[in-house]
Scaffold this motif. Structure first.
Motif, PDB file in Angstrom:
ATOM      1  N   VAL A  28       9.925  -0.091 -75.319  1.00  0.00           N
ATOM      2  CA  VAL A  28       8.892   0.943 -75.437  1.00  0.00           C
ATOM      3  C   VAL A  28       8.455   1.060 -76.899  1.00  0.00           C
ATOM      4  CG1 VAL A  28       9.614   2.288 -73.419  1.00  0.00           C
ATOM      5  CG2 VAL A  28      10.680   2.728 -75.644  1.00  0.00           C
ATOM      6  N   ARG A  29       7.210   1.452 -77.104  1.00  0.00           N
ATOM      7  CA  ARG A  29       6.628   1.532 -78.436  1.00  0.00           C
ATOM      8  C   ARG A  29       6.934   0.248 -79.211  1.00  0.00           C
ATOM      9  NH1 ARG A  29       8.916   6.401 -77.375  1.00  0.00           N
ATOM     10  NH2 ARG A  29      10.717   6.026 -78.697  1.00  0.00           N
ATOM     11  N   PRO A  30       6.443  -0.882 -78.728  1.00  0.00           N
ATOM     12  CA  PRO A  30       6.831  -2.177 -79.294  1.00  0.00           C
ATOM     13  C   PRO A  30       6.392  -2.357 -80.740  1.00  0.00           C
ATOM     14  CG  PRO A  30       4.965  -2.418 -77.806  1.00  0.00           C
ATOM     15  CD  PRO A  30       5.454  -1.012 -77.638  1.00  0.00           C
ATOM     16  N   ASP A  31       7.265  -2.946 -81.516  1.00  0.00           N
ATOM     17  CA  ASP A  31       6.973  -3.258 -82.914  1.00  0.00           C
ATOM     18  C   ASP A  31       6.538  -4.716 -83.034  1.00  0.00           C
ATOM     19  OD1 ASP A  31       9.333  -4.619 -82.449  1.00  0.00           O
ATOM     20  OD2 ASP A  31      10.544  -3.420 -83.833  1.00  0.00           O
ATOM     21  N   GLY A  32       6.452  -5.203 -84.256  1.00  0.00           N
ATOM     22  CA  GLY A  32       5.973  -6.567 -84.458  1.00  0.00           C
ATOM     23  C   GLY A  32       6.861  -7.626 -83.850  1.00  0.00           C
ATOM     24  N   ASP A  33       8.166  -7.394 -83.882  1.00  0.00           N
ATOM     25  CA  ASP A  33       9.077  -8.376 -83.285  1.00  0.00           C
ATOM     26  C   ASP A  33       8.926  -8.393 -81.772  1.00  0.00           C
ATOM     27  OD1 ASP A  33      11.071 -10.287 -83.026  1.00  0.00           O
ATOM     28  OD2 ASP A  33      12.717  -8.860 -83.217  1.00  0.00           O
ATOM     29  N   ALA A  34       8.860  -7.220 -81.149  1.00  0.00           N
ATOM     30  CA  ALA A  34       8.722  -7.155 -79.692  1.00  0.00           C
ATOM     31  C   ALA A  34       7.407  -7.786 -79.233  1.00  0.00           C
ATOM     32  CB  ALA A  34       8.807  -5.709 -79.220  1.00  0.00           C
ATOM     33  N   VAL A  35       6.307  -7.488 -79.931  1.00  0.00           N
ATOM     34  CA  VAL A  35       5.007  -8.037 -79.544  1.00  0.00           C
ATOM     35  C   VAL A  35       4.939  -9.529 -79.846  1.00  0.00           C
ATOM     36  CG1 VAL A  35       2.520  -7.949 -79.957  1.00  0.00           C
ATOM     37  CG2 VAL A  35       3.833  -5.833 -79.866  1.00  0.00           C
ATOM     38  N   GLY A  36       5.312  -9.911 -81.061  1.00  0.00           N
ATOM     39  CA  GLY A  36       5.225 -11.323 -81.433  1.00  0.00           C
ATOM     40  C   GLY A  36       6.115 -12.211 -80.585  1.00  0.00           C
ATOM     41  N   SER A  37       7.329 -11.744 -80.303  1.00  0.00           N
ATOM     42  CA  SER A  37       8.251 -12.520 -79.470  1.00  0.00           C
ATOM     43  C   SER A  37       7.725 -12.663 -78.049  1.00  0.00           C
ATOM     44  CB  SER A  37       9.629 -11.855 -79.442  1.00  0.00           C
ATOM     45  OG  SER A  37      10.189 -11.799 -80.718  1.00  0.00           O
ATOM     46  N   THR A  38       7.205 -11.551 -77.505  1.00  0.00           N
ATOM     47  CA  THR A  38       6.680 -11.581 -76.143  1.00  0.00           C
ATOM     48  C   THR A  38       5.520 -12.556 -76.020  1.00  0.00           C
ATOM     49  OG1 THR A  38       7.371  -9.316 -75.646  1.00  0.00           O
ATOM     50  CG2 THR A  38       5.537 -10.192 -74.362  1.00  0.00           C
ATOM     51  N   LEU A  39       4.544 -12.439 -76.907  1.00  0.00           N
ATOM     52  CA  LEU A  39       3.367 -13.305 -76.812  1.00  0.00           C
ATOM     53  C   LEU A  39       3.706 -14.755 -77.142  1.00  0.00           C
ATOM     54  CD1 LEU A  39       0.636 -10.986 -78.388  1.00  0.00           C
ATOM     55  CD2 LEU A  39       1.210 -11.319 -75.974  1.00  0.00           C
ATOM     56  N   GLY A  40       4.585 -14.962 -78.125  1.00  0.00           N
ATOM     57  CA  GLY A  40       4.979 -16.329 -78.457  1.00  0.00           C
ATOM     58  C   GLY A  40       5.671 -17.020 -77.298  1.00  0.00           C
ATOM     59  N   LEU A  41       6.586 -16.295 -76.630  1.00  0.00           N
ATOM     60  CA  LEU A  41       7.283 -16.878 -75.494  1.00  0.00           C
ATOM     61  C   LEU A  41       6.334 -17.130 -74.329  1.00  0.00           C
ATOM     62  CD1 LEU A  41       9.822 -17.849 -74.084  1.00  0.00           C
ATOM     63  CD2 LEU A  41      10.363 -15.468 -73.510  1.00  0.00           C
ATOM     64  N   VAL A  42       5.449 -16.173 -74.055  1.00  0.00           N
ATOM     65  CA  VAL A  42       4.500 -16.354 -72.954  1.00  0.00           C
ATOM     66  C   VAL A  42       3.629 -17.580 -73.190  1.00  0.00           C
ATOM     67  CG1 VAL A  42       2.406 -15.385 -71.913  1.00  0.00           C
ATOM     68  CG2 VAL A  42       4.451 -13.970 -72.152  1.00  0.00           C
ATOM     69  N   LEU A  43       3.110 -17.746 -74.388  1.00  0.00           N
ATOM     70  CA  LEU A  43       2.253 -18.895 -74.678  1.00  0.00           C
ATOM     71  C   LEU A  43       3.029 -20.203 -74.559  1.00  0.00           C
ATOM     72  CD1 LEU A  43       0.206 -17.516 -77.705  1.00  0.00           C
ATOM     73  CD2 LEU A  43      -0.593 -17.840 -75.350  1.00  0.00           C
ATOM     74  N   ALA A  44       4.282 -20.202 -75.004  1.00  0.00           N
ATOM     75  CA  ALA A  44       5.099 -21.405 -74.894  1.00  0.00           C
ATOM     76  C   ALA A  44       5.403 -21.729 -73.434  1.00  0.00           C
ATOM     77  CB  ALA A  44       6.396 -21.225 -75.677  1.00  0.00           C
ATOM     78  N   LEU A  45       5.681 -20.703 -72.632  1.00  0.00           N
ATOM     79  CA  LEU A  45       5.968 -20.929 -71.221  1.00  0.00           C
ATOM     80  C   LEU A  45       4.724 -21.427 -70.494  1.00  0.00           C
ATOM     81  CD1 LEU A  45       8.235 -17.853 -70.376  1.00  0.00           C
ATOM     82  CD2 LEU A  45       8.934 -20.242 -70.676  1.00  0.00           C
ATOM     83  N   ARG A  46       3.582 -20.849 -70.808  1.00  0.00           N
ATOM     84  CA  ARG A  46       2.338 -21.311 -70.171  1.00  0.00           C
ATOM     85  C   ARG A  46       2.049 -22.765 -70.533  1.00  0.00           C
ATOM     86  NH1 ARG A  46      -2.345 -17.037 -69.109  1.00  0.00           N
ATOM     87  NH2 ARG A  46      -1.099 -15.421 -68.080  1.00  0.00           N
ATOM     88  N   ALA A  47       2.330 -23.128 -71.773  1.00  0.00           N
ATOM     89  CA  ALA A  47       2.147 -24.517 -72.183  1.00  0.00           C
ATOM     90  C   ALA A  47       3.129 -25.450 -71.485  1.00  0.00           C
ATOM     91  CB  ALA A  47       2.310 -24.634 -73.698  1.00  0.00           C
ATOM     92  N   SER A  48       4.207 -24.868 -70.934  1.00  0.00           N
ATOM     93  CA  SER A  48       5.212 -25.640 -70.197  1.00  0.00           C
ATOM     94  C   SER A  48       4.968 -25.613 -68.695  1.00  0.00           C
ATOM     95  CB  SER A  48       6.608 -25.081 -70.497  1.00  0.00           C
ATOM     96  OG  SER A  48       6.877 -25.093 -71.880  1.00  0.00           O
TER      97      SER A  48
END
Length: 331
Positions: A28-48
Protein backbone atom coordinates in the motif's frame (compact mmCIF):
# COMPACT_ATOMS: atom_id res chain seq x y z
CA UNK A 1 23.15 -9.94 -1.48
CA UNK A 2 23.58 -13.65 -2.12
CA UNK A 3 20.28 -14.84 -3.51
CA UNK A 4 19.93 -18.61 -3.68
CA UNK A 5 20.14 -19.38 -7.40
CA UNK A 6 18.04 -22.51 -6.92
CA UNK A 7 15.20 -20.45 -5.40
CA UNK A 8 15.38 -17.88 -8.19
CA UNK A 9 15.35 -20.69 -10.74
CA UNK A 10 12.26 -22.16 -9.08
CA UNK A 11 10.48 -18.78 -9.18
CA UNK A 12 11.29 -18.35 -12.86
CA UNK A 13 10.19 -21.89 -13.74
CA UNK A 14 6.88 -21.57 -11.93
CA UNK A 15 6.06 -18.19 -13.44
CA UNK A 16 6.90 -19.02 -17.06
CA UNK A 17 4.86 -22.21 -16.81
CA UNK A 18 1.72 -20.28 -15.81
CA UNK A 19 -1.18 -20.69 -18.22
CA UNK A 20 -3.25 -17.94 -16.66
CA UNK A 21 -2.59 -14.41 -15.49
CA UNK A 22 0.30 -13.47 -13.22
CA UNK A 23 -0.59 -10.45 -11.07
CA UNK A 24 2.28 -8.41 -9.61
CA UNK A 25 1.69 -6.02 -6.72
CA UNK A 26 3.64 -3.95 -4.21
CA UNK A 27 2.59 -2.66 -0.82
CA UNK A 28 0.00 0.00 0.00
CA UNK A 29 1.13 3.56 -0.73
CA UNK A 30 3.87 2.20 -3.01
CA UNK A 31 7.25 3.90 -3.09
CA UNK A 32 9.85 3.90 -5.83
CA UNK A 33 11.07 0.40 -5.06
CA UNK A 34 7.56 -1.08 -5.04
CA UNK A 35 6.58 0.66 -8.30
CA UNK A 36 9.88 0.15 -10.11
CA UNK A 37 10.14 -3.50 -9.10
CA UNK A 38 6.54 -4.21 -10.09
CA UNK A 39 6.79 -2.60 -13.51
CA UNK A 40 10.26 -3.98 -14.20
CA UNK A 41 9.15 -7.52 -13.41
CA UNK A 42 5.93 -7.20 -15.41
CA UNK A 43 7.81 -5.96 -18.49
CA UNK A 44 10.37 -8.75 -18.17
CA UNK A 45 7.64 -11.38 -17.80
CA UNK A 46 5.74 -10.03 -20.80
CA UNK A 47 8.94 -10.17 -22.83
CA UNK A 48 9.15 -13.83 -21.74
CA UNK A 49 5.66 -14.61 -23.04
CA UNK A 50 3.90 -14.47 -19.66
CA UNK A 51 0.51 -12.75 -19.23
CA UNK A 52 1.64 -10.44 -16.43
CA UNK A 53 -0.40 -7.52 -15.08
CA UNK A 54 0.64 -4.91 -12.50
CA UNK A 55 -1.98 -4.04 -9.90
CA UNK A 56 -2.23 -1.92 -6.77
CA UNK A 57 -2.86 -2.49 -3.09
CA UNK A 58 -4.73 0.84 -2.93
CA UNK A 59 -8.00 1.92 -4.49
CA UNK A 60 -6.30 4.47 -6.75
CA UNK A 61 -6.94 3.85 -10.47
CA UNK A 62 -3.24 4.18 -11.27
CA UNK A 63 0.14 4.20 -9.63
CA UNK A 64 1.72 7.20 -7.85
CA UNK A 65 1.95 10.15 -10.22
CA UNK A 66 5.60 10.69 -9.29
CA UNK A 67 6.47 7.51 -11.18
CA UNK A 68 4.29 8.02 -14.25
CA UNK A 69 7.49 8.44 -16.29
CA UNK A 70 8.38 4.76 -15.86
CA UNK A 71 7.83 2.34 -18.76
CA UNK A 72 4.79 0.15 -18.20
CA UNK A 73 3.07 2.61 -15.86
CA UNK A 74 0.00 2.66 -18.12
CA UNK A 75 -0.40 -1.09 -17.61
CA UNK A 76 -1.54 -0.70 -13.99
CA UNK A 77 -4.94 -2.37 -13.60
CA UNK A 78 -7.13 -1.94 -10.50
CA UNK A 79 -7.92 -5.04 -8.47
CA UNK A 80 -11.62 -4.40 -9.10
CA UNK A 81 -11.08 -4.86 -12.84
CA UNK A 82 -9.27 -8.22 -12.53
CA UNK A 83 -10.26 -11.83 -12.00
CA UNK A 84 -8.33 -14.06 -9.62
CA UNK A 85 -4.90 -14.73 -11.17
CA UNK A 86 -3.17 -18.06 -11.39
CA UNK A 87 -0.11 -16.61 -9.65
CA UNK A 88 0.09 -13.54 -7.43
CA UNK A 89 3.55 -12.05 -6.84
CA UNK A 90 3.85 -9.76 -3.81
CA UNK A 91 6.86 -7.45 -3.98
CA UNK A 92 8.43 -5.38 -1.19
CA UNK A 93 5.62 -6.51 1.13
CA UNK A 94 6.50 -7.98 4.55
CA UNK A 95 3.03 -9.26 5.51
CA UNK A 96 -0.45 -9.74 3.99
CA UNK A 97 -1.87 -6.65 5.71
CA UNK A 98 0.43 -4.48 3.59
CA UNK A 99 -1.30 -5.79 0.46
CA UNK A 100 -4.36 -3.71 1.31
CA UNK A 101 -7.28 -4.35 -1.03
CA UNK A 102 -5.17 -6.82 -3.02
CA UNK A 103 -4.92 -9.26 -0.09
CA UNK A 104 -8.12 -11.04 -1.14
CA UNK A 105 -6.84 -11.54 -4.67
CA UNK A 106 -3.56 -12.88 -3.29
CA UNK A 107 -5.42 -15.45 -1.19
CA UNK A 108 -7.51 -16.55 -4.19
CA UNK A 109 -4.50 -17.19 -6.43
CA UNK A 110 -3.34 -20.75 -6.99
CA UNK A 111 0.15 -19.68 -5.97
CA UNK A 112 1.47 -16.76 -3.95
CA UNK A 113 5.11 -15.80 -4.49
CA UNK A 114 6.71 -13.31 -2.10
CA UNK A 115 9.88 -11.44 -3.09
CA UNK A 116 11.03 -9.01 -0.41
CA UNK A 117 13.97 -7.56 1.51
CA UNK A 118 12.31 -6.60 4.81
CA UNK A 119 13.99 -8.34 7.77
CA UNK A 120 10.60 -8.89 9.44
CA UNK A 121 8.96 -10.59 6.45
CA UNK A 122 6.37 -13.13 7.59
CA UNK A 123 7.08 -15.52 4.66
CA UNK A 124 3.37 -15.70 3.91
CA UNK A 125 3.70 -17.06 0.38
CA UNK A 126 3.69 -20.56 -1.02
CA UNK A 127 7.18 -19.63 -2.24
CA UNK A 128 9.24 -16.98 -0.48
CA UNK A 129 12.41 -15.20 -1.57
CA UNK A 130 13.49 -12.93 1.29
CA UNK A 131 16.89 -11.22 1.20
CA UNK A 132 17.21 -8.67 4.05
CA UNK A 133 20.68 -7.70 2.86
CA UNK A 134 19.41 -6.60 -0.57
CA UNK A 135 19.40 -2.83 -1.02
CA UNK A 136 16.08 -2.97 -2.88
CA UNK A 137 13.63 -5.49 -4.25
CA UNK A 138 14.53 -4.05 -7.66
CA UNK A 139 18.00 -5.49 -7.12
CA UNK A 140 16.48 -8.89 -6.38
CA UNK A 141 14.40 -8.76 -9.56
CA UNK A 142 17.54 -7.88 -11.52
CA UNK A 143 19.10 -11.08 -10.19
CA UNK A 144 16.02 -13.05 -11.29
CA UNK A 145 16.25 -11.92 -14.91
CA UNK A 146 19.09 -14.28 -15.96
CA UNK A 147 16.84 -17.20 -15.01
CA UNK A 148 14.11 -15.84 -17.29
CA UNK A 149 16.76 -15.46 -19.96
CA UNK A 150 17.85 -19.05 -19.51
CA UNK A 151 14.28 -20.32 -19.86
CA UNK A 152 12.87 -17.93 -22.45
CA UNK A 153 15.83 -16.10 -23.94
CA UNK A 154 14.74 -12.77 -22.45
CA UNK A 155 17.44 -10.08 -22.32
CA UNK A 156 16.64 -7.01 -20.19
CA UNK A 157 16.51 -3.88 -22.32
CA UNK A 158 16.30 -0.20 -21.49
CA UNK A 159 12.69 -0.30 -20.26
CA UNK A 160 13.22 -3.05 -17.70
CA UNK A 161 16.56 -1.57 -16.65
CA UNK A 162 14.97 1.88 -16.18
CA UNK A 163 12.31 0.54 -13.82
CA UNK A 164 14.74 -1.50 -11.74
CA UNK A 165 17.33 1.29 -11.61
CA UNK A 166 14.61 3.60 -10.28
CA UNK A 167 13.79 1.01 -7.60
CA UNK A 168 17.42 0.75 -6.54
CA UNK A 169 18.04 4.49 -6.76
CA UNK A 170 15.11 5.43 -4.53
CA UNK A 171 15.61 2.76 -1.87
CA UNK A 172 19.27 3.79 -1.47
CA UNK A 173 18.35 7.48 -1.31
CA UNK A 174 20.27 8.23 -4.47
CA UNK A 175 23.08 5.88 -3.35
CA UNK A 176 23.53 7.87 -0.11
CA UNK A 177 22.17 5.42 2.48
CA UNK A 178 24.10 2.74 4.33
CA UNK A 179 22.57 0.04 2.11
CA UNK A 180 24.64 1.33 -0.82
CA UNK A 181 26.88 -1.70 -1.02
CA UNK A 182 29.51 -2.49 -3.68
CA UNK A 183 27.10 -5.10 -5.02
CA UNK A 184 24.30 -2.52 -5.32
CA UNK A 185 26.59 -0.22 -7.27
CA UNK A 186 27.70 -3.04 -9.56
CA UNK A 187 24.09 -3.95 -10.27
CA UNK A 188 23.29 -0.29 -10.93
CA UNK A 189 26.18 -0.17 -13.41
CA UNK A 190 24.78 -3.21 -15.20
CA UNK A 191 21.37 -1.52 -15.40
CA UNK A 192 22.96 1.56 -16.94
CA UNK A 193 24.81 -0.63 -19.40
CA UNK A 194 21.46 -2.20 -20.32
CA UNK A 195 20.03 1.22 -21.15
CA UNK A 196 18.92 2.99 -17.95
CA UNK A 197 19.64 6.73 -18.01
CA UNK A 198 20.84 7.62 -14.48
CA UNK A 199 20.68 11.38 -14.96
CA UNK A 200 17.24 11.29 -16.53
CA UNK A 201 15.82 8.98 -13.89
CA UNK A 202 17.25 11.08 -11.04
CA UNK A 203 15.76 14.24 -12.53
CA UNK A 204 12.36 12.59 -12.93
CA UNK A 205 12.38 11.32 -9.35
CA UNK A 206 13.73 14.36 -7.49
CA UNK A 207 13.74 17.39 -9.76
CA UNK A 208 10.30 17.38 -11.38
CA UNK A 209 7.89 18.70 -8.76
CA UNK A 210 4.58 20.46 -9.20
CA UNK A 211 4.05 23.89 -7.62
CA UNK A 212 1.79 22.18 -5.08
CA UNK A 213 4.50 19.71 -4.11
CA UNK A 214 7.01 22.54 -3.62
CA UNK A 215 4.48 24.34 -1.44
CA UNK A 216 3.94 21.19 0.61
CA UNK A 217 7.69 20.87 1.09
CA UNK A 218 7.80 24.46 2.29
CA UNK A 219 5.19 23.71 4.95
CA UNK A 220 7.09 20.67 6.15
CA UNK A 221 10.32 22.66 6.35
CA UNK A 222 8.78 25.47 8.38
CA UNK A 223 7.44 22.90 10.88
CA UNK A 224 10.75 21.11 11.35
CA UNK A 225 11.77 21.10 15.01
CA UNK A 226 14.41 19.37 17.10
CA UNK A 227 13.51 17.32 20.21
CA UNK A 228 15.05 14.70 22.49
CA UNK A 229 17.94 16.98 23.46
CA UNK A 230 18.88 17.54 19.84
CA UNK A 231 18.93 13.89 18.80
CA UNK A 232 15.65 13.78 16.87
CA UNK A 233 14.03 16.08 14.31
CA UNK A 234 10.27 16.07 13.76
CA UNK A 235 8.01 17.46 11.04
CA UNK A 236 4.51 16.74 9.78
CA UNK A 237 1.76 17.49 7.29
CA UNK A 238 -1.99 17.25 7.67
CA UNK A 239 -4.77 16.26 5.30
CA UNK A 240 -5.84 19.88 4.76
CA UNK A 241 -2.34 20.78 3.59
CA UNK A 242 -2.92 18.97 0.32
CA UNK A 243 -5.94 21.12 -0.42
CA UNK A 244 -4.25 24.36 0.58
CA UNK A 245 -1.17 23.72 -1.56
CA UNK A 246 -2.77 21.83 -4.42
CA UNK A 247 -0.41 18.87 -3.95
CA UNK A 248 -1.59 15.31 -4.44
CA UNK A 249 -1.10 12.73 -1.65
CA UNK A 250 1.49 10.85 -3.69
CA UNK A 251 3.68 13.95 -3.81
CA UNK A 252 4.46 13.65 -0.10
CA UNK A 253 6.63 10.56 -0.56
CA UNK A 254 9.98 12.29 -1.02
CA UNK A 255 9.54 14.85 1.76
CA UNK A 256 11.15 12.50 4.26
CA UNK A 257 14.34 12.36 2.18
CA UNK A 258 14.48 16.15 1.92
CA UNK A 259 13.90 16.69 5.64
CA UNK A 260 16.64 14.29 6.69
CA UNK A 261 19.28 16.75 5.46
CA UNK A 262 19.19 18.60 8.79
CA UNK A 263 22.58 18.06 10.39
CA UNK A 264 23.38 17.05 13.94
CA UNK A 265 20.44 14.72 14.55
CA UNK A 266 20.33 10.94 14.75
CA UNK A 267 16.75 10.25 13.63
CA UNK A 268 14.08 12.02 11.60
CA UNK A 269 10.39 11.55 12.42
CA UNK A 270 8.02 12.65 9.66
CA UNK A 271 4.30 11.95 9.90
CA UNK A 272 1.07 12.59 8.03
CA UNK A 273 -2.16 13.11 9.94
CA UNK A 274 -5.08 11.58 8.03
CA UNK A 275 -8.55 10.53 9.23
CA UNK A 276 -7.62 10.46 12.90
CA UNK A 277 -4.41 8.49 12.51
CA UNK A 278 -0.73 9.26 12.08
CA UNK A 279 1.27 7.61 9.31
CA UNK A 280 4.83 7.83 10.58
CA UNK A 281 8.10 7.58 8.66
CA UNK A 282 11.35 7.08 10.56
CA UNK A 283 14.82 7.62 9.11
CA UNK A 284 18.04 6.86 10.94
CA UNK A 285 21.15 8.87 10.09
CA UNK A 286 23.74 7.52 12.53
CA UNK A 287 22.94 3.87 13.15
CA UNK A 288 19.87 3.83 15.39
CA UNK A 289 17.72 0.81 14.49
CA UNK A 290 14.42 2.51 13.73
CA UNK A 291 13.02 -0.77 12.39
CA UNK A 292 12.92 -2.24 15.89
CA UNK A 293 11.35 0.97 17.20
CA UNK A 294 8.62 0.82 14.56
CA UNK A 295 7.95 -2.85 15.30
CA UNK A 296 7.53 -2.04 18.99
CA UNK A 297 4.61 0.20 18.00
CA UNK A 298 3.03 -2.15 15.48
CA UNK A 299 4.95 -1.07 12.39
CA UNK A 300 7.99 -2.44 10.63
CA UNK A 301 10.80 -1.80 8.22
CA UNK A 302 14.56 -1.70 8.00
CA UNK A 303 17.17 -0.54 10.46
CA UNK A 304 17.65 2.76 8.65
CA UNK A 305 14.13 3.33 7.29
CA UNK A 306 10.87 2.21 8.86
CA UNK A 307 7.29 3.24 9.40
CA UNK A 308 4.08 2.65 11.28
CA UNK A 309 0.46 3.73 11.47
CA UNK A 310 -0.68 5.03 14.85
CA UNK A 311 -4.38 5.33 15.71
CA UNK A 312 -4.66 8.33 17.96
CA UNK A 313 -3.63 11.95 18.26
CA UNK A 314 -0.28 13.45 17.37
CA UNK A 315 0.52 14.06 21.04
CA UNK A 316 -0.28 10.44 21.91
CA UNK A 317 1.88 9.17 19.06
CA UNK A 318 4.85 11.34 20.01
CA UNK A 319 4.46 10.39 23.68
CA UNK A 320 4.73 6.72 22.72
CA UNK A 321 7.45 7.13 20.10
CA UNK A 322 9.97 9.69 21.35
CA UNK A 323 11.02 7.79 24.53
CA UNK A 324 12.12 4.91 22.26
CA UNK A 325 14.42 7.11 20.18
CA UNK A 326 17.86 8.58 20.98
CA UNK A 327 17.65 11.23 23.69
CA UNK A 328 14.92 9.45 25.65
CA UNK A 329 11.78 11.31 26.62
CA UNK A 330 13.33 14.80 26.92
CA UNK A 331 11.31 16.84 24.43
Amino acid sequence: MSADSAVLREVAERVVSARGTVAVCGHVRPDGDAVGSTLGLVLALRASGVDAVPTLADEAPGGPAAYAFLPGYELYTPVSAMDAPEIFIALDTPNPDRLGIAAGMASEASELIVIDHHPDNACFGTLNVVEPEAAAVGQMIWRLLPELGRLRGMTPGAQVATCLYCALLTDTGGFRYSNTTPEALRDAAEMVQAGADPGGIARAVWEERSAGAVGLAGLALTRLRVVNSGAVSVSWIREEDFESTGASPGEAEHLVDMLRMLGGVDVLVFYQVTDGECRVNLRSKTGCDVGSVARALGGGGHGAAAGMTFSGSEDEMLAALLPLLPGGDRR
